[in-house]
Design an enzyme around this catalytic site. Structure first.
Site, mmCIF file in Angstrom:
data_model
loop_
_atom_site.group_PDB
_atom_site.id
_atom_site.type_symbol
_atom_site.label_atom_id
_atom_site.label_comp_id
_atom_site.label_asym_id
_atom_site.label_seq_id
_atom_site.Cartn_x
_atom_site.Cartn_y
_atom_site.Cartn_z
ATOM 1 C CD GLN A 118 -18.555 12.563 19.984
ATOM 2 O OE1 GLN A 118 -19.511 13.333 19.927
ATOM 3 N NE2 GLN A 118 -17.977 12.060 18.913
ATOM 4 C CE1 TYR A 159 -20.333 20.977 16.428
ATOM 5 C CE2 TYR A 159 -19.561 18.773 15.851
ATOM 6 C CZ TYR A 159 -20.539 19.760 15.798
ATOM 7 O OH TYR A 159 -21.705 19.544 15.102
ATOM 8 N NE ARG A 183 -16.660 10.073 14.823
ATOM 9 C CZ ARG A 183 -17.822 10.379 14.241
ATOM 10 N NH1 ARG A 183 -18.446 11.501 14.583
ATOM 11 N NH2 ARG A 183 -18.376 9.592 13.353
ATOM 12 N N GLY A 185 -23.414 4.930 11.358
ATOM 13 C CA GLY A 185 -24.192 6.060 11.813
ATOM 14 C C GLY A 185 -25.669 5.953 11.518
#
Length: 359
Positions: free
Chosen positions: A100, A181, A229, A316
């Protein structure tokens, strides 16, 4: 209803997955000197190689992209060599692993960067809140607004990091366009106040950075090894989004024809869950879902695969604490409880010492 679908193989744009269970990307802040992953990091991912797909923690594509302490990079040859040990270990265990790529954008701090550098963003807007630094919590600082030329350079940074990922043995890369982000900041109404082609208050302009970055990475390593994502409507890291359905429908419409490896949607809130099936229907390819659940996602989410809500389910916190999660999902547990005190930073404790079912 059975949950057999979760344990069947899946063709991920030409890459064979042993099952439809994925390790969701989770920052663990345990990289070594220079952002190089350690042997302990290799052990952590290898322990979880029974997943059909592993997605790493966020990896900065450039020096200025670092958002947190002790996070790994993919912009130096030392980092590439370190990640090669990780991918070799995962492949030896029969796993498939994507890197990622995460640029923190305005989520960062000058203390994390070489002297003279400050975090960068679409606009010079300071996010509310604090982040953890090597000396403790600190307020976010005002980022420097990227110039148009620097935006193009940043797109290039992602493409170079993607090439480094492939050189390091990764099966592909996932661009982090979620959770506040850099890519998400361009999609945001309060972080992106630009008036040029990269903002300007229109959906078309706000999605441009995400689309151009995906295209650049796909051109560098192949669309079949490129993914993204997204987290529609997620307010994390002081993000405000307007026109959420219109924005993400336009974004997915632009991405779908590219032949990507997958689209990964994480449902951060209950508010926009109705958008998930819309995006699922609009994307012509593998759809990975990190569903919104009350508490850690466990075996109770597996029927989503039988219902066709997703092709792959990402787990997760439960995967963090259960290295053999697919085996535990198959039997409905039992599950080790995650220890939040060891989520970020530290050593093997809470990282590689969670027991498997076999002891």
């Amino acid at each position: 209803m059975t949950t057999a679908t979760a344990f069947t193989a899946h063709d991920l744009a030409g890459t064979a997955l042993a099952n439809r269970i994925a390790l969701a990307p989770m920052t663990r802040s345990r990289a070594g000197e220079g952002g190089v992953p350690t042997e302990l990091v290799a052990e952590y991912y290898a322990q979880r190689a029974s997943a059909g797909l592993l997605v790493t923690e966020g990896i900065q594509p450039s020096v200025v992209g670092q958002g947190y302490p002790f996070t790994p990079g993919l912009h130096s040859q030392e980092q590439v060599a370190g990640w090669r040990k990780v991918t070799d270990a995962v492949h030896a265990g029969g796993g498939v692993i994507f890197a990622q790529l995460m640029h923190g954008g305005r989520i960062g701090h000058p203390s994390l960067l070489p002297e003279g550098l400050t975090p960068v963003a679409p606009s010079a807007v300071t996010p509310a809140g604090q982040l953890f630094t090597a000396t403790g919590p600190a307020d976010f600082t005002q980022p420097r607004e990227l110039t148009a030329d620097e935006i193009r350079e940043t797109v290039g940074d992602f493409a170079r990091a993607a090439r480094n990922a492939v050189d390091a043995g990764f099966d592909g890369v996932e661009l982090h366009g979620a959770n506040g982000y850099l890519i998400h900041q361009f999609l945001s109404a309060n972080a992106n106040l630009r008036t040029d082609e990269w903002g300007g208050g229109t959906v078309e302009n706000r999605i441009r950075f995400a689309v151009e970055t995906v295209k650049a990475v796909a051109a560098e390593i192949g669309a079949e090894r490129t993914a993204i994502r997204l987290s529609p409507g997620n307010p994390y890291n002081d993000i405000t989004e307007t026109e959420v359905p219109a924005t993400y429908e336009a974004l997915v419409a632009a991405l779908s024809p590219l032949g990507l490896a997958y689209l990964h949607v994480t449902e951060a809130t209950d508010e926009f869950r109705a958008l998930t099936p819309v995006l699922r229907a609009a994307f012509d390819g593998t759809f990975v879902l990190n569903p919104y659940t009350d508490g850690p996602t466990d075996h109770r989410a597996l029927p989503l695969l039988d219902e066709g809500a997703a092709d792959v389910l990402a787990f997760g916190a439960l995967f963090l604490a259960n290295p053999d999660l697919p085996a535990r999902l198959a039997t409905g547990g039992p599950y080790n409880a995650p220890d939040p005190a060891t989520f970020f930073g530290g050593d093997a404790k809470g990282f590689t010492d969670y027991p498997a079912l076999a002891g």
